[in-house]
Scaffold this motif. Structure first.
Motif, PDB file in Angstrom:
ATOM      1  N   ILE A  79     -27.310 -18.535   5.092  1.00  0.00           N
ATOM      2  CA  ILE A  79     -26.023 -19.230   5.141  1.00  0.00           C
ATOM      3  C   ILE A  79     -25.241 -19.002   3.857  1.00  0.00           C
ATOM      4  O   ILE A  79     -24.029 -18.755   3.889  1.00  0.00           O
ATOM      5  CB  ILE A  79     -26.240 -20.734   5.401  1.00  0.00           C
ATOM      6  CG1 ILE A  79     -26.723 -20.937   6.829  1.00  0.00           C
ATOM      7  CG2 ILE A  79     -24.968 -21.527   5.147  1.00  0.00           C
ATOM      8  CD1 ILE A  79     -27.212 -22.343   7.111  1.00  0.00           C
ATOM      9  N   ALA A  80     -25.921 -19.057   2.719  1.00  0.00           N
ATOM     10  CA  ALA A  80     -25.238 -18.843   1.441  1.00  0.00           C
ATOM     11  C   ALA A  80     -24.670 -17.430   1.346  1.00  0.00           C
ATOM     12  O   ALA A  80     -23.523 -17.238   0.919  1.00  0.00           O
ATOM     13  CB  ALA A  80     -26.199 -19.111   0.290  1.00  0.00           C
ATOM     14  N   VAL A  81     -25.441 -16.435   1.773  1.00  0.00           N
ATOM     15  CA  VAL A  81     -24.977 -15.049   1.719  1.00  0.00           C
ATOM     16  C   VAL A  81     -23.794 -14.837   2.657  1.00  0.00           C
ATOM     17  O   VAL A  81     -22.773 -14.240   2.280  1.00  0.00           O
ATOM     18  CB  VAL A  81     -26.135 -14.075   2.051  1.00  0.00           C
ATOM     19  CG1 VAL A  81     -25.622 -12.665   2.272  1.00  0.00           C
ATOM     20  CG2 VAL A  81     -27.174 -14.096   0.949  1.00  0.00           C
ATOM     21  N   VAL A  82     -23.896 -15.347   3.891  1.00  0.00           N
ATOM     22  CA  VAL A  82     -22.794 -15.189   4.848  1.00  0.00           C
ATOM     23  C   VAL A  82     -21.544 -15.899   4.342  1.00  0.00           C
ATOM     24  O   VAL A  82     -20.429 -15.375   4.458  1.00  0.00           O
ATOM     25  CB  VAL A  82     -23.210 -15.704   6.246  1.00  0.00           C
ATOM     26  CG1 VAL A  82     -22.023 -15.783   7.181  1.00  0.00           C
ATOM     27  CG2 VAL A  82     -24.283 -14.813   6.833  1.00  0.00           C
ATOM     28  N   LYS A  86     -18.305 -13.697   3.913  1.00  0.00           N
ATOM     29  CA  LYS A  86     -17.270 -13.879   4.938  1.00  0.00           C
ATOM     30  C   LYS A  86     -16.291 -15.014   4.640  1.00  0.00           C
ATOM     31  O   LYS A  86     -15.191 -15.041   5.199  1.00  0.00           O
ATOM     32  CB  LYS A  86     -17.911 -14.127   6.307  1.00  0.00           C
ATOM     33  CG  LYS A  86     -18.688 -12.956   6.843  1.00  0.00           C
ATOM     34  CD  LYS A  86     -17.757 -11.836   7.212  1.00  0.00           C
ATOM     35  CE  LYS A  86     -18.536 -10.729   7.892  1.00  0.00           C
ATOM     36  NZ  LYS A  86     -17.682  -9.657   8.313  1.00  0.00           N
ATOM     37  N   ARG A  87     -16.694 -16.011   3.850  1.00  0.00           N
ATOM     38  CA  ARG A  87     -15.840 -17.176   3.550  1.00  0.00           C
ATOM     39  C   ARG A  87     -15.387 -17.892   4.822  1.00  0.00           C
ATOM     40  O   ARG A  87     -14.243 -18.289   4.959  1.00  0.00           O
ATOM     41  CB  ARG A  87     -14.621 -16.776   2.731  1.00  0.00           C
ATOM     42  CG  ARG A  87     -14.920 -16.163   1.414  1.00  0.00           C
ATOM     43  CD  ARG A  87     -14.942 -17.230   0.380  1.00  0.00           C
ATOM     44  NE  ARG A  87     -15.148 -16.593  -0.932  1.00  0.00           N
ATOM     45  CZ  ARG A  87     -15.901 -17.119  -1.856  1.00  0.00           C
ATOM     46  NH1 ARG A  87     -16.475 -18.262  -1.646  1.00  0.00           N
ATOM     47  NH2 ARG A  87     -16.060 -16.522  -2.998  1.00  0.00           N
ATOM     48  N   ASN A  88     -16.312 -18.048   5.761  1.00  0.00           N
ATOM     49  CA  ASN A  88     -16.007 -18.687   7.029  1.00  0.00           C
ATOM     50  C   ASN A  88     -17.065 -19.757   7.288  1.00  0.00           C
ATOM     51  O   ASN A  88     -18.211 -19.442   7.622  1.00  0.00           O
ATOM     52  CB  ASN A  88     -15.991 -17.649   8.150  1.00  0.00           C
ATOM     53  CG  ASN A  88     -15.519 -18.213   9.463  1.00  0.00           C
ATOM     54  OD1 ASN A  88     -15.687 -19.392   9.746  1.00  0.00           O
ATOM     55  ND2 ASN A  88     -14.939 -17.349  10.288  1.00  0.00           N
ATOM     56  N   ASN A  89     -16.685 -21.034   7.141  1.00  0.00           N
ATOM     57  CA  ASN A  89     -17.636 -22.132   7.290  1.00  0.00           C
ATOM     58  C   ASN A  89     -18.257 -22.169   8.682  1.00  0.00           C
ATOM     59  O   ASN A  89     -19.466 -22.365   8.823  1.00  0.00           O
ATOM     60  CB  ASN A  89     -16.957 -23.468   7.003  1.00  0.00           C
ATOM     61  CG  ASN A  89     -16.538 -23.605   5.573  1.00  0.00           C
ATOM     62  OD1 ASN A  89     -17.017 -22.902   4.697  1.00  0.00           O
ATOM     63  ND2 ASN A  89     -15.632 -24.528   5.318  1.00  0.00           N
ATOM     64  N   SER A  95     -24.172 -19.368  12.789  1.00  0.00           N
ATOM     65  CA  SER A  95     -25.167 -18.296  12.710  1.00  0.00           C
ATOM     66  C   SER A  95     -26.419 -18.760  11.965  1.00  0.00           C
ATOM     67  O   SER A  95     -27.536 -18.373  12.320  1.00  0.00           O
ATOM     68  CB  SER A  95     -24.568 -17.056  12.059  1.00  0.00           C
ATOM     69  OG  SER A  95     -24.167 -17.322  10.732  1.00  0.00           O
ATOM     70  N   GLY A  96     -26.256 -19.614  10.954  1.00  0.00           N
ATOM     71  CA  GLY A  96     -27.410 -20.169  10.251  1.00  0.00           C
ATOM     72  C   GLY A  96     -28.243 -21.064  11.145  1.00  0.00           C
ATOM     73  O   GLY A  96     -29.479 -21.046  11.084  1.00  0.00           O
ATOM     74  N   THR A  97     -27.591 -21.848  11.989  1.00  0.00           N
ATOM     75  CA  THR A  97     -28.313 -22.700  12.930  1.00  0.00           C
ATOM     76  C   THR A  97     -29.078 -21.851  13.946  1.00  0.00           C
ATOM     77  O   THR A  97     -30.239 -22.141  14.254  1.00  0.00           O
ATOM     78  CB  THR A  97     -27.338 -23.640  13.656  1.00  0.00           C
ATOM     79  OG1 THR A  97     -26.657 -24.435  12.686  1.00  0.00           O
ATOM     80  CG2 THR A  97     -28.063 -24.533  14.642  1.00  0.00           C
ATOM     81  N   ILE A  98     -28.444 -20.803  14.436  1.00  0.00           N
ATOM     82  CA  ILE A  98     -29.114 -19.907  15.386  1.00  0.00           C
ATOM     83  C   ILE A  98     -30.325 -19.250  14.734  1.00  0.00           C
ATOM     84  O   ILE A  98     -31.411 -19.194  15.315  1.00  0.00           O
ATOM     85  CB  ILE A  98     -28.122 -18.862  15.936  1.00  0.00           C
ATOM     86  CG1 ILE A  98     -27.089 -19.545  16.834  1.00  0.00           C
ATOM     87  CG2 ILE A  98     -28.861 -17.756  16.690  1.00  0.00           C
ATOM     88  CD1 ILE A  98     -25.930 -18.665  17.235  1.00  0.00           C
TER      89      ILE A  98
END
Length: 108
Positions: A79-82, A86-89, A95-98
């Motif tokens: 999540i931190a890397v994405v 991407k700067r998209n909460n 995607s982190g939850t998935i």
């Protein structure tokens, strides 16, 4: 529930919904500038909510028992890397939850 109780409950819910929808337009009309404290809260609260979500998510993680918090650590790092890239909460959270659910259900 009696008919009167049902009618009062529906009226209270309708009033509460209308109040939350219309109150911002009444308190902050378009022809007046938005107060500074509202702008400040708009900038600070999303980060505060995210921090609370992280703390609430990790409060029951056991680092001494198998799987030693690995799914949570991997998902948080992802999540931190994405988020940095991407700067998209929304993308980061979904995607982190998935990824986390995949790790918990399939891998660990």
């Amino acid at each position: 529930m009696t008919f009167n109780q049902i009618a009062i409950t529906i009226a209270a819910m309708a009033l509460g919904t209308m109040l939350t929808r219309f109150l911002p337009f009444i308190l902050f009309p378009a022809n007046k500038p938005t107060p500074q404290y509202v702008n400040y809260l708009g900038q600070i609260l999303p980060y505060s909510v995210m921090a609370l979500m992280v703390v609430y998510t990790l409060k029951d993680v056991s680092l001494v028992a198998r799987p030693w918090g690995l799914p949570e650590i991997i998902a948080l790092a992802y999540i931190a890397v994405v988020q940095v890239i991407k700067r998209n909460n929304l993308l980061s959270m979904i995607s982190g939850t998935i990824l986390y659910m995949f790790l918990v259900q399939v891998v660990f």
